[in-house]
Design an enzyme around this catalytic site. Structure first.
Site, PDB file in Angstrom:
ATOM      1  N   ASP A   8       0.871  -1.164   0.000  1.00 47.28           N
ATOM      2  CA  ASP A   8       0.000   0.000   0.000  1.00 47.28           C
ATOM      3  C   ASP A   8       0.917   1.226   0.000  1.00 47.28           C
ATOM      4  OD1 ASP A   8      -2.393   1.579   0.329  1.00 47.28           O
ATOM      5  OD2 ASP A   8      -1.888   1.768   2.452  1.00 47.28           O
ATOM      6  N   ASP A  10      -0.026   5.164   1.048  1.00 48.89           N
ATOM      7  CA  ASP A  10      -0.187   6.096   2.169  1.00 48.89           C
ATOM      8  C   ASP A  10      -0.238   5.339   3.490  1.00 48.89           C
ATOM      9  OD1 ASP A  10      -0.354   8.058   0.217  1.00 48.89           O
ATOM     10  OD2 ASP A  10      -2.540   8.079   0.210  1.00 48.89           O
TER      11      ASP A  10
END
Length: 191
Positions: A8, A10
């Site tokens: 991922d 952020d």
């Protein structure tokens, strides 16, 4: 390709913001994350990013802003001696009910197709939120939670899940610790 790692963005690679990361100036790497990606890349791991970017659908930033953030990320990794094999993103809001917004499997479907993989089973998926890890369940990925970003709030939620795979997620302080774990637990090639 058993040396693929899905990250991922952020909260895993860069600092997260409840107000969204909207510009290249707001995109700030978490200490050690760029070096962790470079170390994995140097050890012949293929690193890809799968990220929800609903700020586009919400009109908070545009594709040029997103491309600038991803160019900064790629350049930092390159300057550290590593390489990203791809960045896959969903620009939609939750209300769009698309198939690419995690926890839906669409981004991972696209990764499997891009790398011509019939299965992502066992592939590490690293995230800081429940939806990141849930996205990997459809493909039988190995869920890895980091405590950066929203990870500390997500950790107690893993126990409440009805998914045994999530209850047994591997938990790390940050992406650097994930890299340490993967590099220390590489299969030995018997010749």
């Amino acid at each position: 390709m058993d040396r693929l790692v899905i990250l991922d963005r952020d909260g895993v690679i860069n600092e997260d913001s409840d107000a969204y990361v909207k510009s290249v100036d707001e995109w700030l790497p978490i200490p050690g994350s760029i070096e962790a990606i470079a170390r994995l890349s140097q050890a012949d791991y293929t690193i890809v990013v799968a990220t929800n970017q609903s700020g586009i659908g919400r009109g908070l930033f545009d594709l040029d802003d997103l491309e600038a953030m991803h160019a900064k990320l790629s350049d930092l990794v390159l300057n550290a001696g590593g390489e990203l094999a791809g960045i896959f993103y969903c620009p939609h809001t939750p209300e769009d009910n698309c198939q690419c917004r995690k926890p839906a499997p669409g981004l991972l479907d696209a990764i499997a197709k891009e790398f011509e993989l019939s299965s992502l089973s066992g592939i590490p998926i690293v995230g800081d939120s429940l939806r990141d890890l849930q996205a990997g369940l459809h493909h039988h990925c190995t869920p890895m939670l980091v405590r950066t970003g929203k990870g500390k709030k997500t950790e107690p939620l893993l126990i409440e899940q009805n998914e045994p795979a999530l209850q047994h997620s591997l938990i790390f302080d940050d992406l650097s610790q994930v890299a340490d774990y993967l590099l220390a637990n590489e299969p030995v090639n018997a010749n």
